[in-house]
Design a protein around this motif. Structure first.
Motif, PDB file in Angstrom:
ATOM      1  N   ARG A  90       0.826  -1.194   0.000  1.00  0.00           N
ATOM      2  CA  ARG A  90       0.000   0.000   0.000  1.00  0.00           C
ATOM      3  C   ARG A  90       0.867   1.254   0.000  1.00  0.00           C
ATOM      4  O   ARG A  90       0.598   2.215  -0.721  1.00  0.00           O
ATOM      5  N   GLU A 106       2.332   1.631  -3.440  1.00  0.00           N
ATOM      6  CA  GLU A 106       1.351   2.161  -4.382  1.00  0.00           C
ATOM      7  C   GLU A 106       1.123   3.654  -4.148  1.00  0.00           C
ATOM      8  O   GLU A 106       0.988   4.431  -5.096  1.00  0.00           O
ATOM      9  N   ARG A 107       1.075   4.038  -2.852  1.00  0.00           N
ATOM     10  CA  ARG A 107       0.878   5.455  -2.545  1.00  0.00           C
ATOM     11  C   ARG A 107       2.049   6.292  -3.067  1.00  0.00           C
ATOM     12  O   ARG A 107       1.845   7.355  -3.672  1.00  0.00           O
ATOM     13  N   GLU A 123       1.824   6.481  -6.771  1.00  0.00           N
ATOM     14  CA  GLU A 123       0.761   7.386  -7.175  1.00  0.00           C
ATOM     15  C   GLU A 123       1.183   8.838  -6.984  1.00  0.00           C
ATOM     16  O   GLU A 123       0.910   9.693  -7.834  1.00  0.00           O
ATOM     17  N   GLU A 124       1.855   9.126  -5.862  1.00  0.00           N
ATOM     18  CA  GLU A 124       2.346  10.486  -5.636  1.00  0.00           C
ATOM     19  C   GLU A 124       3.373  10.882  -6.685  1.00  0.00           C
ATOM     20  O   GLU A 124       3.362  12.012  -7.183  1.00  0.00           O
ATOM     21  N   SER A 127       3.570   9.601  -9.687  1.00  0.00           N
ATOM     22  CA  SER A 127       2.846   9.746 -10.949  1.00  0.00           C
ATOM     23  C   SER A 127       2.104  11.078 -11.001  1.00  0.00           C
ATOM     24  O   SER A 127       2.092  11.757 -12.026  1.00  0.00           O
ATOM     25  N   MET A 128       1.495  11.459  -9.864  1.00  0.00           N
ATOM     26  CA  MET A 128       0.775  12.734  -9.821  1.00  0.00           C
ATOM     27  C   MET A 128       1.740  13.904 -10.002  1.00  0.00           C
ATOM     28  O   MET A 128       1.438  14.873 -10.714  1.00  0.00           O
ATOM     29  N   ARG A 180       2.586  14.080 -13.579  1.00  0.00           N
ATOM     30  CA  ARG A 180       1.492  14.654 -14.368  1.00  0.00           C
ATOM     31  C   ARG A 180       1.446  16.163 -14.203  1.00  0.00           C
ATOM     32  O   ARG A 180       1.255  16.903 -15.179  1.00  0.00           O
ATOM     33  N   GLU A 221     -12.995  10.517  -7.781  1.00  0.00           N
ATOM     34  CA  GLU A 221     -12.262   9.386  -8.353  1.00  0.00           C
ATOM     35  C   GLU A 221     -13.251   8.450  -9.035  1.00  0.00           C
ATOM     36  O   GLU A 221     -14.256   8.048  -8.447  1.00  0.00           O
TER      37      GLU A 221
END
Length: 579
Positions: A179, A182-183, A186-187, A189-190, A193, A575
């Motif tokens: 987890r 993944e967090r 994701e951070e 990836s964000m 972006r 989401e």
């Protein structure tokens, strides 16, 4: 003959294996084999709940993920848990010990690999966490009933329960690590972006203006940046936008900014010609090929050789001509009408449409292979209502043009410009130009005031068009034609108004505000009543839930486009759920 057993050693070794493994589930075959060696517990197996959702009709569906024979995919089909027993453990969370499996559970439950049918069976739950009622797995094993073995099943159960507890903690720890991973991903990836978005904004801000294209809004800057990027290439471009957004201006900009700027720029309006005339116009014809063909004529493709050919309203061509156009796009060659000689051309193709080509492809009205040939780089031109901050400078430019053409020196007041900036403009820039020309021609003095605008005098024809808009049969038309917002019916709340929209100022990705149905007064430049943001969010979530979280369906419920609903989801931080 009793087999010597080592319960403490078994638990210690199992703890070493499970806590040291990167994936504790994949290490379970080793633990099960150790149970067989140290404790005499045979044909062990581990089952976990199947949360993939594939077996929706089964109560407590599970899969065998490990056995003494190996991990998932290698587990022997005979080394399985009795289905009814496993489901009962999943449901109740209580361990089950059968002193005589053949008698208690049925002879068919004893694995075929067993040498006889005198076996005891032990199954213990694996919980999500300690003391949790939620069972995620079942650990089971078999024991042959030799003399004196029946009284030691309690010890077997305790050992298996301890191993299950160790496995619980190992799985929980790995899940926490996963987890966190993944967090972090994701951070990252964000952040990437946002960096890309910032880079795109910077590129758009730094893109030099293009001659003939007026405006300094973020929406027009984003399009200008795209034009600068794609212009030096020979990649086909499809300009998409409503009528009046300036598709021909942007097509000319693509040509002027390319290496072909000194070569011909040839334009054809496909909607203005019949299919037979369009073929002759594009491909040319030989003398005598049809009645009236008194001389050879070069087609537009031939005239645009080494340059750029702009096909406006490409969505209007018929299926028969689509096949002929596809050949020249694929092979770069064609024959004139009535001719036999094959000609080759080198043309940069730019097309434009105000139609929904994807819907046309789905209906079979437009060839999919042709669509993919022309829609290599699609550029969406923003409607004027998404760049209202450009209205004042556009209005002044059109008024200056009117003054030059008519030898006048009229000006327009700031109040009039502010009122124009609150209009919807279904006809976009073309409508604004007509509006300025009309008020300038009818104005009595040299200064044009707000009260002289057509919308303040009840003579705005666009208001009538707006009122007649019905979506499918729209007199306005266009790729992003604004549908008449229909009430959204909710069983609990009755009719709801459509999702409110911002006034169009800002990014070109913002959803366009749509009109309120009723009379021509709906087009009057009066700002809509504010709607609480939480109401917008609630209506958006409600529509997404009723549409099964399919954005296209939710867009139809709310009377907006999928692009607009995507922006709204991002704006409200909703989401999208995946099933």
């Amino acid at each position: 003959m009793q087999i010597e057993r080592f319960p403490l050693v078994t638990v210690c070794e199992a703890a070493k294996i499970l806590t040291g493994a990167a994936d504790p589930v994949s290490a379970m075959p080793s633990v099960l084999r150790m149970l067989s060696s140290f404790m005499g517990l045979e044909m062990g197996a581990l089952a976990l709940l199947d949360d993939t959702g594939k077996d929706k009709g089964t109560v407590n569906p599970f899969v065998i993920v490990a056995s003494t024979r190996g991990p998932l995919g290698q587990a022997d089909a005979t080394a399985v848990l009795p289905v009814d027993v496993a489901r009962k453990v999943f449901r109740t969370g209580v361990a089950i010990v059968s002193h005589d499996a053949a008698s208690d559970l049925g002879p068919e439950t004893v694995p075929q690999a067993a040498g006889h049918d005198r076996y005891a069976f032990i199954a213990v739950p694996i919980r999500e966490q300690v003391h949790s009622p939620y069972v995620i797995g079942v650990l089971g094993a078999w024991r042959g009933l030799a003399e004196g073995e029946r009284g030691r099943l309690d010890e077997d159960q305790r050992v298996m329960t301890m191993i299950a507890a160790i496995l619980e903690q190992s799985i929980k720890f790995r899940r926490l690590v996963a987890r966190d991973r993944e967090r972090l991903m994701e951070e990252a990836s964000m952040a990437l972006r946002k960096a890309n978005e910032k880079s795109a904004e910077t590129a758009a801000a730094s893109a030099p203006p293009i001659d003939g294209i007026i405006g300094d809004s973020p929406a027009i800057k984003a399009v200008t940046a795209q034009i600068h990027k794609v212009a030096p290439t020979v990649t086909p471009v499809l300009l998409r936008g409503e009528s009046g957004t300036g598709k021909e201006l942007f097509a000319r900009a693509l040509h002027d900014l390319s290496d072909r700027r000194d070569q011909p720029f040839v334009k054809v309006n496909c909607a203005a010609l019949s299919q037979s005339l369009l073929e002759s116009e594009l491909f040319g014809h030989e003398k005598g090929s049809f009645t009236g063909a008194v001389a050879q004529k070069k087609g537009r493709f031939e005239l645009a050789d080494k340059g750029t050919l702009f096909l406006d309203e490409i969505g209007e061509i018929g299926p028969e001509f689509q096949a002929k156009l596809l050949r020249i796009l694929q092979e770069g060659e064609y024959e004139r009408v009535g001719g036999t000689r094959t000609l080759k051309v080198d043309v940069r193709l730019v097309t434009a449409t105000n139609k929904d080509l994807e819907a046309a492809v789905a209906r079979g009205d437009f060839r999919a292979d042709l669509y993919f040939r022309i829609c290599v780089v699609p550029i969406v031109l923003p409607p004027l209502r998404e760049r209202l901050e450009d209205v004042p400078v556009l209005a002044r430019t059109f008024l200056d043009r009117f003054n030059r053409q008519n030898g006048m020196d009229k000006t327009i007041t700031p109040d009039a410009l502010a009122q124009l900036a609150r209009c919807q403009f279904p006809g976009n820039v073309r409508e604004l130009e007509n509006c300025i020309s009309r008020v300038a021609a009818l104005s009595a003095g040299k200064v044009i005031d707000a009260k002289e605008l057509a919308c303040n005098q009840g003579i705005c024809l666009s208001a009538e068009l707006w009122r007649m808009q019905t979506g499918d049969n729209s007199p306005i038309g266009g790729l992003a034609a604004i549908p008449t917002p229909l009430p959204v019916v909710d069983s609990a709340a009755g009719q709801r108004p459509p999702l409110s929209q911002p006034n169009g100022r800002g990014s070109g990705d913002a959803p366009a505000p749509f009109p309120q149905p009723a009379s021509p007064a709906a087009y009057a430049p009066v700002p809509p009543a504010p709607v609480a943001p939480q109401d917008d969010r609630a209506r958006l979530v409600d529509a997404m839930e009723r549409a099964g979280w399919v954005q296209a369906k939710a867009a139809r419920l709310l009377g907006i486009t999928p692009r607009q609903i995507g922006y709204a989801l991002k704006k409200h931080g909703i989401e999208v759920r995946k099933f």
